[in-house]
Design a protein around this motif. Structure first.
Motif, PDB file in Angstrom:
ATOM      1  N   PRO A 110       8.172  -2.588  -5.522  1.00 11.32           N
ATOM      2  CA  PRO A 110       6.759  -2.699  -5.926  1.00 11.32           C
ATOM      3  C   PRO A 110       5.819  -2.939  -4.742  1.00 11.32           C
ATOM      4  O   PRO A 110       4.709  -2.401  -4.717  1.00 11.32           O
ATOM      5  N   ARG A 111       6.263  -3.709  -3.776  1.00  8.72           N
ATOM      6  CA  ARG A 111       5.380  -4.029  -2.645  1.00  8.72           C
ATOM      7  C   ARG A 111       5.100  -2.779  -1.813  1.00  8.72           C
ATOM      8  O   ARG A 111       3.945  -2.515  -1.436  1.00  8.72           O
ATOM      9  N   GLU A 112       6.144  -1.995  -1.525  1.00 12.97           N
ATOM     10  CA  GLU A 112       5.943  -0.775  -0.741  1.00 12.97           C
ATOM     11  C   GLU A 112       5.046   0.215  -1.470  1.00 12.97           C
ATOM     12  O   GLU A 112       4.149   0.842  -0.873  1.00 12.97           O
ATOM     13  N   SER A 113       5.271   0.394  -2.789  1.00  9.21           N
ATOM     14  CA  SER A 113       4.445   1.320  -3.559  1.00  9.21           C
ATOM     15  C   SER A 113       2.993   0.869  -3.578  1.00  9.21           C
ATOM     16  O   SER A 113       2.073   1.697  -3.466  1.00  9.21           O
ATOM     17  N   ALA A 114       2.762  -0.434  -3.720  1.00  8.84           N
ATOM     18  CA  ALA A 114       1.392  -0.937  -3.736  1.00  8.84           C
ATOM     19  C   ALA A 114       0.705  -0.714  -2.396  1.00  8.84           C
ATOM     20  O   ALA A 114      -0.466  -0.311  -2.337  1.00  8.84           O
ATOM     21  N   ILE A 115       1.422  -0.941  -1.300  1.00  6.77           N
ATOM     22  CA  ILE A 115       0.821  -0.750   0.030  1.00  6.77           C
ATOM     23  C   ILE A 115       0.465   0.715   0.246  1.00  6.77           C
ATOM     24  O   ILE A 115      -0.635   1.048   0.734  1.00  6.77           O
TER      25      ILE A 115
END
Length: 567
Positions: A110-115
């Motif tokens: 989720p963190r990579e997709s959000a960034i």
């Protein structure tokens, strides 16, 4: 990308282009999608890559609506500015909820997709000078890039750009197009699909009032500035479509995705990669008209479709989208369910406490038996309790009977299985086959005996005819006929063959027939012959009965022997 650099942008401040290239745009350049000749397919392919790289294809418009509502953006004006921190929180909530919904076999970061998504949204905002991040830009870009059905996305967009009476507001729609067309500009397709001041007017020509159904016609006939949007959805639908034919240029064994067939060159077909890049071979030219196929149909299905069209069995085409009511739906009145805002917390607590007290008073009927005013209520409660008790008892009885029936069914199945296993004993089967063979032999013997009986009857009929003929001849004889005693003596001494032909044909016949011939005319020969025939019939019947009795006795003995062996 550094998160601190993103948060440096304030609420509603103009966006500036970072000196460092963004990671997602670098990955997009590595895909070599600029080799696609057609700008529409090139733009759709680029945005589809962004969508899949950020995992937005796993999020539909309803998830976006829920996240926007939870972030409190519905209460903010569309042209109000929004900070990067608030955008990051919104995007993070989207992907956190997505990771909870996905199965364990399909996980994302989720963190990579959000960034990556925040990077691209800020790059889209930076694609135009003097632009800023607003609520409308966030809604328009997320609604355009998310997955799901295009029809649902357009309905959400229309709810944002229409008034309370369900009519499109041109100024709001123009603002939406300005924000949505920043997406092609972010992937360097601004010259083909960038925003212009005439974009909104080109979508609906000479239409004063644009309602919902007219706005949804974009699905079937999109304007030039949005022609890439339906194509991106069609590309998502045919990504896993398999065509069992080879490409005429790259000679691939099969195609996946779109298939293009030349309408001029017979049997010339191209895969989507060769067609998009303008590859051609042989007599085929890029100027030839091509037909796009999104599915594979066999020759049999094509023939059946053609026959159905010829016979008029195919119904008319359905409209590209369902017809919705022109007037917007009225909001529900939830005043009786949702408490008013002016109510304070202690008032709500007092109200709930009073309701609980009333409920407890109704649940304790035995404590109020002494009060006369409560007697009707108590009686009703007792009656209800008795009725419920009777129902429970009836249900218990039915369940008991059901268990008994199931046990009986199980017992019968066990017995049936045991009987089937007993009948499958190979020894018993062999004995049964022997008995059937013996039965067939006895039936054949009985049929031969019946055939012999029929032959004897035919012979008896011939004898009767001869006797009748002899009796008629003797009536015309002379009166000097010798006496029967002399005839018997002469016949006994030297019986000529021409005088008594019936006796030659009676060789081997029963004694009743011979006696009838031996006694001569003193007895009724016809009756004697019938008596002889009856005796033969009785003899054959008794023989058949004996055969049947022997057969039944043998079968019983063999079955008893088989049961003894099985035990």
């Amino acid at each position: 990308m550094e998160e601190g650099g993103l948060r440096d942008r304030g609420r509603g401040t103009p966006a500036t282009v970072d000196s460092e290239p963004r990671q997602i745009l670098v990955e997009l350049g590595e895909q070599n999608l600029d080799a696609i000749c057609l700008s529409t397919y090139r733009t759709a392919c680029k945005l589809r890559f962004i969508q899949k790289r950020c995992n937005l294809h796993l999020i539909d418009i309803y998830n976006v609506i829920e996240a926007v509502r939870d972030a409190g953006l519905n209460a903010v004006e569309l042209h109000a500015g929004i900070s990067v921190t608030r955008l990051e929180n919104l995007v993070s909530s989207l992907f956190n909820q997505l990771s909870k919904r996905l199965p364990t076999t399909h996980t994302i970061d989720p963190r990579e997709s959000a960034i990556l998504l925040v990077e691209f949204l800020l790059a889209a905002v930076d694609s135009e000078p003097d632009s800023r991040l607003t609520v409308l830009s966030v809604k328009a870009m997320l609604a355009t890039l998310c997955g799901g059905k295009l029809l649902d996305k357009l309905r959400y967009v229309f709810s944002q750009v229409s008034d309370s009476s369900g009519v499109l507001v041109q100024s709001k729609f123009d603002s939406f197009l300005r924000e949505a067309l920043k997406l092609p500009s972010a992937v360097h397709e601004g010259p083909s699909f960038g925003y212009t001041h005439t974009s909104a007017r080109s979508c609906f020509h000479q239409q004063k009032r644009v309602m919902l159904n007219m706005f949804l016609d974009i699905v079937a006939d999109p304007p030039q500035c949005l022609v890439w949007l339906p194509l991106m959805h069609r590309m998502a639908n045919v990504e896993h479509v398999y065509h069992p034919v080879s490409c005429s240029y790259c000679r691939g064994n099969a195609m996946t995705g779109f298939r293009y067939r030349c309408l001029r060159c017979r049997g010339y077909q191209l895969c989507q990669n060769c067609f998009w890049r303008g590859n051609a071979s042989g007599s085929h030219s890029n100027q030839h008209q091509m037909k796009e196929h999104s599915s594979w149909k066999s020759s049999a299905s094509k023939l059946g479709r053609a026959l159905s069209r010829t016979l008029g069995c195919v119904s008319s085409r359905e409209p590209p989208h369902p017809i919705y009511p022109e007037e917007p739906e009225r909001t529900l009145n939830l005043s009786n369910l949702v408490p008013r805002r002016e109510d304070e917390e202690h008032k709500l607590i007092a109200r709930y406490t009073s309701r609980l007290a009333e409920t407890d008073a109704l649940k304790r009927p035995f404590k109020t038996l002494s009060l006369m005013s409560d007697q009707p209520t108590v009686s009703r409660l007792n009656i209800n309790f008795d009725v419920n008790k009777q129902k429970r008892e009836l249900i218990a009885q039915l369940e008991c009977k059901n268990r008994e029936i199931l046990a009986e069914i199980k017992r019968l199945r066990v017995e049936h299985d045991a009987a089937c296993q007993a009948t499958t004993n190979p020894t018993l089967l062999a004995e049964l086959r022997l008995l059937r063979q013996r039965k067939d032999e006895l039936e054949q013997r009985m049929s031969s005996l019946q055939q012999s009986r029929r032959e004897l009857m035919v012979q008896l009929e011939g004898l009767m005819k001869l006797l009748k003929a002899q009796a008629a001849g003797s009536s015309h004889a002379s009166p000097s006929r010798p006496s029967p005693s002399s005839v018997r003596s002469v016949g006994a001494a030297s019986p000529p063959a021409h005088m008594y032909p019936p006796q030659d044909s009676l060789a081997g016949v029963g004694g009743d027939v011979q006696e009838a011939f031996a006694q001569g005319p003193r007895r009724n020969l016809r009756n004697d012959l019938l008596v002889a025939a009856d005796s033969i019939t009785n003899t054959v019947s008794s023989l058949v009965k004996e055969l049947h009795s022997d057969e039944a006795r043998e079968e019983e003995e063999r079955l008893l022997n088989g049961k003894d062996r099985g035990n």
